[in-house]
Scaffold this active site. Structure first.
Site, PDB file in Angstrom:
ATOM      1  CG  HIS A 406      -1.666   1.277   1.427  1.00  0.00           C
ATOM      2  ND1 HIS A 406      -3.006   1.427   1.123  1.00  0.00           N
ATOM      3  CD2 HIS A 406      -1.267   2.498   1.899  1.00  0.00           C
ATOM      4  CE1 HIS A 406      -3.386   2.666   1.389  1.00  0.00           C
ATOM      5  NE2 HIS A 406      -2.342   3.336   1.874  1.00  0.00           N
ATOM      6  CD  GLU A 407       1.841   3.598   3.756  1.00  0.00           C
ATOM      7  OE1 GLU A 407       2.092   4.683   3.191  1.00  0.00           O
ATOM      8  OE2 GLU A 407       0.824   3.431   4.456  1.00  0.00           O
ATOM      9  CD  GLU A 435      -4.331   7.011   1.667  1.00  0.00           C
ATOM     10  OE1 GLU A 435      -4.064   5.823   1.928  1.00  0.00           O
ATOM     11  OE2 GLU A 435      -3.547   7.948   1.908  1.00  0.00           O
TER      12      GLU A 435
END
Length: 600
Positions: A406-407, A435
């Protein structure tokens, strides 16, 4: 130099003035596409403004003014097209960057005045390989006034103002002089500089009025051999570590993961290399190979604190493996040197180098979270992984693969949208999609068959089956009822991101149902299977969409990406999937539409 109190008052006045120019009453979400409110520094609220973007796609493409000139460059063609479309002087259009991808060629431009670029008035043009324009995004403006191009406030005073407001220090990255469009239609001249505090997780680009000394806006760059690791398709350590031998993809990392050049003199035997460096505390605190031959075999003990030596080594190795794996995966699908990726050495293939990802594991700067900072191409992306205290002993975010993926994906989406500036996912709506893309990439990496089960993010770190999102991502509207219209009641980027990620989960399911699933998609992007098609469109659409896109813009970019790469073969699959969650043909202003084009 103004005092901090006087400065604080001036910024609040500036923010209040900007807000007052919007007619009331209007729902808060009406500003999602143009604004982002942030509390920064010492509790100061700054509402950044970005002119609204327009976005057009042209299917098989249209001609541009230089179409008949065989000697014209794509940069010249883009300038000519923007000038003709917007009826602006060609001399006020500045090329910022560009690259040629497999399915399209991209040029990113900025509006300028007196040869000074506008920071937040930008455009992007995409061409197919027949030299026809297939997409055009723009936030160019017609100002009602424009400040003098000669600053009245020296740079040193502007830096002091920004440091006082934001709580960090000027990081010596070269400051620039740029124009900045304000909400009232005026254009200010600004000193632009980076303010950073690595320990506090602060990394801003500050825009200080070069005539009045006010802080007008900020860009927030932070989006809060053999290895014993969790293979990328696994989500959490309870699924079991494995020893992977030579997992690097040499077509994406030609010198391997432990070399920053082309000779043995630039080789390492630690968790440091061309694409990433994983450390704890300082960049000198890396993990060294456990035995000769680049073997990184460290057994994690979940019964002990994550801070014991073996567990720290396991965390650094896992994070290093994952960031390199995502580098190689996204490289194969188009996030290359020329497309503004993260590498110390670009091997002469374009883009700016010296910007590998720095991974701080078990960072002491926070807890129960993780973040990724994406500055412009040529400066390292910075990932910080924190410990989570929901259990005893605490758990390490670097050992939950979906959080690391995700990051890292924030770096991909922030670099590829807008041409490598790191500035183009800054509005509330665009930040929310940022996001969502990150969750969707984590979802993609963990499929191991054609099945599309519900996906839960962050279950390990919180020791909670439902994870850290409000709903699992699902094709079942009872399990996950989020729709485009849900955004009207949301005001936080992660919640907005859930809407976008769930739409993409449904797009993925539809493409896999239609085309099947490839077990080799991570290393071979050439097949026709649905998971391959999905990731190609995911990456291709990022460069097509405008700066600070809306959900509607992003949907249109996916549809156009399919035309560019697959001749529109997936048009109806995509439309039906988006429309099933309210993002149909007539969707606008967070009002659902289930309509699809004729023939679908």
């Amino acid at each position: 130099m103004v005092s901090f109190n006087k400065f604080l008052a001036s910024v609040f006045l500036a923010v209040a003035y900007a807000s007052s120019s919007i007619a009331a009453p209007r729902p808060a979400h009406s500003k999602f596409a143009t604004h982002r409110a942030r509390v920064v520094g010492r509790g100061l609220q700054v509402e950044a403004f970005h002119p609204p973007s327009t976005f057009q796609t042209f299917g098989e493409g249209i001609d541009h003014p230089l179409s008949k000139r065989t000697e014209s460059t794509m940069e010249d063609s883009a300038v000519a097209f923007v000038g003709s479309q917007l009826k602006v002087d060609f001399n006020t259009i500045a090329v910022r960057s560009g690259f040629s991808g497999e399915a399209a060629k991209h040029v990113f431009l900025r509006q300028s005045h007196d040869s000074i670029p506008f920071a937040n008035a930008v455009a992007n043009v995409a061409f197919n390989h027949d030299d026809k324009v297939v997409a055009f995004g723009s936030s160019f403006v017609t100002p009602n006034s424009i400040a003098s191009s000669s600053p009245a406030i020296p740079l040193e005073a502007a830096i002091a103002t920004a440091e006082a407001a934001l709580g960090g220090k000027f990081n010596q990255h070269p400051a620039t002089l740029e124009y900045f469009v304000k909400q009232d239609g005026s254009v200010a001249l600004t000193h632009v500089m980076q303010i950073q505090d690595g320990e506090a997780g602060i990394w801003f680009e500050a825009f200080v009025d070069a005539h009045s000394g006010e802080l007008l806006s900020v860009t927030d760059f932070v989006a809060k051999a053999s290895y014993q690791v969790l293979p990328i398709q696994k989500e959490m350590l309870t699924q079991g570590f494995e020893v992977l031998t030579d997992p690097q993809d040499m077509t994406a990392s030609p010198a391997g993961w432990h070399n920053t050049g082309t000779t043995s003199a630039t080789s390492t035997s630690t968790t440091a290399g061309n694409n990433a460096i994983a450390f704890k505390g300082t960049q000198s605190s890396v993990t060294t190979q456990s035995s000769n031959g680049l073997n990184f075999i460290f057994t994690q003990d979940p019964t002990q604190a994550p801070t014991v030596a073996a567990n720290v080594d396991a965390a650094r190795v896992n994070a290093f493996y994952l960031v390199n794996s995502i580098h190689d995966l996204t490289y194969k699908y188009g996030f290359t040197e020329a497309a503004f990726n993260f590498q110390q050495n670009n091997f002469g293939k374009g883009g700016a180098q010296n910007d590998r990802v720095t991974i701080s594991v078990q960072s002491s700067a926070g807890i129960d979270n993780a973040d990724f900072s994406t500055p412009p191409d040529g400066q390292s992306g910075a990932m910080r992984m924190f410990l989570w205290d929901f259990t005893s002993p605490m758990r390490d975010g670097a050992l939950e693969n979906d959080i690391v993926v995700h990051e890292n994906t924030h770096g991909v989406t922030n670099r590829m949208t807008g041409g490598g500036t790191g500035r183009c996912l800054q509005t509330t709506e665009a930040g929310g999609m940022g996001e969502g893309w990150s969750d969707a990439m984590a979802d993609w990496t963990e499929h191991n068959s054609s099945a599309v089960p519900d996906f839960v993010l962050g279950a390990y770190v919180e020791n909670k089956a439902s994870g850290i999102r409000t709903h699992p991502y699902s094709t079942n509207a009872t399990v996950n009822p989020l729709r485009y219209s849900s955004i009207a009641t949301l005001n936080e980027v992660h919640n907005i991101g859930e809407v976008w990620a769930n739409m993409l989960h449904n797009v993925y399911a539809a493409l896999v149902a239609a085309h099947g699933w490839s077990a080799t998609a991570r290393t071979d992007p050439t097949g026709p299977e649905g998971n391959i098609v999905f990731l190609h469109l995911f990456i291709d659409a990022l460069a097509l969409q405008p700066c600070n896109p809306t959900f509607v813009n992003a949907r249109d970019a996916w549809i156009q990406a399919d035309v560019n790469r697959y001749g529109g073969a997936n048009k109806c699959i995509l439309w039906n999937a988006f429309a099933s969650r309210g993002l149909g043909v007539n969707a606008a202003n967070f009002v659902d539409s289930s309509a699809v084009p004729a023939g679908c």
